[in-house]
Motif scaffolding. Structure first.
Motif, PDB file in Angstrom:
ATOM      1  N   ASP A 153       0.874  -1.176   0.000  1.00  0.00           N
ATOM      2  CA  ASP A 153       0.000   0.000   0.000  1.00  0.00           C
ATOM      3  C   ASP A 153       0.911   1.227   0.000  1.00  0.00           C
ATOM      4  O   ASP A 153       1.592   1.506   0.980  1.00  0.00           O
ATOM      5  CB  ASP A 153      -0.886  -0.011   1.253  1.00  0.00           C
ATOM      6  N   LEU A 154       0.926   1.970  -1.104  1.00  0.00           N
ATOM      7  CA  LEU A 154       1.841   3.101  -1.237  1.00  0.00           C
ATOM      8  C   LEU A 154       1.156   4.445  -1.005  1.00  0.00           C
ATOM      9  O   LEU A 154       1.746   5.501  -1.270  1.00  0.00           O
ATOM     10  CB  LEU A 154       2.495   3.088  -2.625  1.00  0.00           C
ATOM     11  N   SER A 155      -0.078   4.435  -0.519  1.00  0.00           N
ATOM     12  CA  SER A 155      -0.734   5.698  -0.194  1.00  0.00           C
ATOM     13  C   SER A 155      -0.046   6.325   1.013  1.00  0.00           C
ATOM     14  O   SER A 155       0.635   5.652   1.786  1.00  0.00           O
ATOM     15  CB  SER A 155      -2.216   5.475   0.088  1.00  0.00           C
ATOM     16  N   GLY A 156      -0.199   7.635   1.149  1.00  0.00           N
ATOM     17  CA  GLY A 156       0.411   8.336   2.269  1.00  0.00           C
ATOM     18  C   GLY A 156       1.373   9.420   1.813  1.00  0.00           C
ATOM     19  O   GLY A 156       1.336   9.864   0.667  1.00  0.00           O
ATOM     20  N   LYS A 157       2.271   9.848   2.723  1.00  0.00           N
ATOM     21  CA  LYS A 157       3.196  10.948   2.460  1.00  0.00           C
ATOM     22  C   LYS A 157       4.626  10.425   2.393  1.00  0.00           C
ATOM     23  O   LYS A 157       5.042   9.623   3.231  1.00  0.00           O
ATOM     24  CB  LYS A 157       3.060  12.022   3.544  1.00  0.00           C
TER      25      LYS A 157
ATOM     26  N   VAL B  82      -0.562   0.886  -8.879  1.00  0.00           N
ATOM     27  CA  VAL B  82       0.476   0.072  -8.250  1.00  0.00           C
ATOM     28  C   VAL B  82       0.251  -1.362  -8.697  1.00  0.00           C
ATOM     29  O   VAL B  82      -0.850  -1.905  -8.552  1.00  0.00           O
ATOM     30  CB  VAL B  82       0.432   0.160  -6.712  1.00  0.00           C
ATOM     31  N   SER B  83       1.286  -1.962  -9.280  1.00  0.00           N
ATOM     32  CA  SER B  83       1.196  -3.337  -9.761  1.00  0.00           C
ATOM     33  C   SER B  83       2.364  -4.119  -9.186  1.00  0.00           C
ATOM     34  O   SER B  83       3.530  -3.776  -9.415  1.00  0.00           O
ATOM     35  CB  SER B  83       1.246  -3.363 -11.293  1.00  0.00           C
ATOM     36  N   ASN B  84       2.053  -5.164  -8.423  1.00  0.00           N
ATOM     37  CA  ASN B  84       3.062  -5.931  -7.706  1.00  0.00           C
ATOM     38  C   ASN B  84       3.869  -4.978  -6.824  1.00  0.00           C
ATOM     39  O   ASN B  84       3.316  -4.357  -5.941  1.00  0.00           O
ATOM     40  CB  ASN B  84       3.950  -6.707  -8.688  1.00  0.00           C
ATOM     41  N   ASP B  85       5.179  -4.801  -7.080  1.00  0.00           N
ATOM     42  CA  ASP B  85       5.993  -3.903  -6.258  1.00  0.00           C
ATOM     43  C   ASP B  85       6.337  -2.606  -6.979  1.00  0.00           C
ATOM     44  O   ASP B  85       7.259  -1.892  -6.588  1.00  0.00           O
ATOM     45  CB  ASP B  85       7.274  -4.604  -5.825  1.00  0.00           C
TER      46      ASP B  85
END
Length: 425
Positions: A148-152, A200-203
């Motif tokens: 999960d790459l959401s955030g700051k 975002v796909s895989n890493d």
């Protein structure tokens, strides 16, 4: 008799050719592109492919064969409605910006193929363009997101040994049908990268934006849930490496501290022509006793256009209460008539009612020379707030547009409150 037959044959051949050509011409003129969402690509350096979406629409008139195009960057929609069609070749001007897509429709391959041409005072460029209809997918990679790459994210762009800081802010967009989509932007001390949209796909992280002036592509790998390493492409330029670390507490330097008056100054002065050619300064009676905002901008600058949209609303609300706004436009031309055309187009498109002056060429050092009381001009836009007595009360560098979410909302609130304070004094 033979001569008569020969002449008749020639006439018949020419007539047939004319009818055939006319039919072909009519067929081409009647040709319509498929309506709906398209997926387009631009070819960047090192084989990178920047994808974006647009929508093709026609009016309700069934005889209308000239469509409108709407660029789509997540929540942003940019209407391109001055399209020129000649046969199966389409010239699509880029909103208020200097450039266009010129592309030919190949019905057999169901592709629109051509070039995106960007004209610029210092950095003209051209990239290969291709588009296919009925494709909403932006990035083709569609594996389940590993992180999960959401955030700051505390971000550094690395260029020739130097690094510049940015704040990445990302938000997941998931529906019952679509997983892994992401929106957001990167904020910097001079502005933001506007509406980025991707997945975002895989890493791996994929984000892009095409607004007619800028073509941005970000591709990165997540080493884990807190570290990103990737590359950033802008237009035709070489890619720049970047690294990012998850950091919810990271902040950039305050935008109100970067540009300031030199020691000994309390006011600013200038005199530039408006679009009618009349020289305008802050000494004009129109501005006596008024709260004033001086905006340094360029019609070529998307961040400036985002700010102009906000200032236009601010002007509409507070001009009756004593607010004046003066735009100082630094353009990608030194010719007044050329600049006038660009700025009139901008004013019409964005419904700008406040005064715009032509201040010269789009160069930060040149802009600083025209305003020597400033320590520097670091960014277009830069916004100067002046009270009723003529004193400069605040200078804001850059602009955080709607694509920055809460940062835009906070700026709108704080600026509106500050203007109300100045008006009440």
């Amino acid at each position: 008799m033979k001569k008569i037959l020969s002449l008749f044959s020639i006439i018949l051949f020419l007539t047939s050719t004319f009818i055939f050509s006319s039919c072909n011409s009519k067929k081409e003129n009647d040709m319509k592109l498929p309506s709906g969402i398209w997926r387009a690509t631009l070819q960047q350096q090192e084989g990178a492919v920047l994808p974006f979406n647009f929508e093709v629409n026609y009016s309700e008139n069934e005889n209308d064969t000239i469509p409108t195009f709407t660029l789509i960057n997540g929540e942003e929609k940019i209407l391109l409605d001055n399209v020129v069609k000649k046969g199966n070749v389409f010239t699509i001007p880029m909103h208020i910006f200097e450039g266009e897509i010129v592309a030919e429709w190949n019905a057999a391959n169901q592709k629109l193929v051509g070039k995106w041409n960007r004209r610029s005072f210092t950095n003209a460029s051209s990239l290969d363009f291709s588009a296919t209809p009925n494709t909403k997918t932006r990035f083709e990679a569609n594996q389940t997101a590993k992180f999960d790459l959401s955030g700051k994210w505390e971000t550094y762009f690395l260029s020739e040994g130097d690094s510049s800081a940015a704040l990445g802010v990302f938000e997941k967009i998931e529906t019952a049908d679509v997983k892994g989509n992401l929106k957001g932007t990167f904020l910097t001390t001079t502005g933001d990268y506007r509406y980025l949209f991707g997945s975002v796909s895989n890493d791996s992280l994929y984000l892009s934006c095409f607004d007619g002036s800028h073509a941005f592509l970000f591709v990165a790998k997540a080493e884990n849930s807190t570290t990103l390493k990737g590359k950033f492409w802008s237009g035709k330029g070489q890619p720049v490496d970047f690294v990012a670390t998850r950091n919810p507490n990271f902040t950039l330097p305050k935008a109100d501290t970067l540009t300031y008056l030199k020691e000994g100054y309390e006011t600013i002065t200038f005199e530039f022509p408006n679009l009618e050619g009349t020289l305008i300064s802050l000494d004009n009676p129109k501005y006596d006793g008024k709260v004033r905002i001086v905006q340094l901008l360029g019609s070529w600058c998307p961040n400036c256009m985002d700010e102009t949209n906000f200032l236009t609303e601010l002007y509409s609300t507070y001009n009756p209460k004593g607010l004046e706004i003066i735009g100082l436009a630094y353009e990608q031309t030194e010719d007044f008539e050329d600049a006038k055309k660009r700025l009139e187009r901008m004013k019409k498109r964005l419904n700008v009612e406040y005064e715009i002056l032509f201040a010269g060429r789009a160069d930060k050092q040149f802009a600083a020379q025209t305003l020597p009381m400033l320590n520097h001009v670091m960014s277009f836009p830069t916004t100067i707030f002046i009270d009723k007595t003529g004193k400069v009360r605040k200078i804001h560098t850059g602009f955080s547009g709607k694509g920055t979410g809460e940062y835009y909302d906070n700026y709108v609130e704080s600026t509106t409150n500050f203007v109300e304070k100045l008006l009440s004094e």
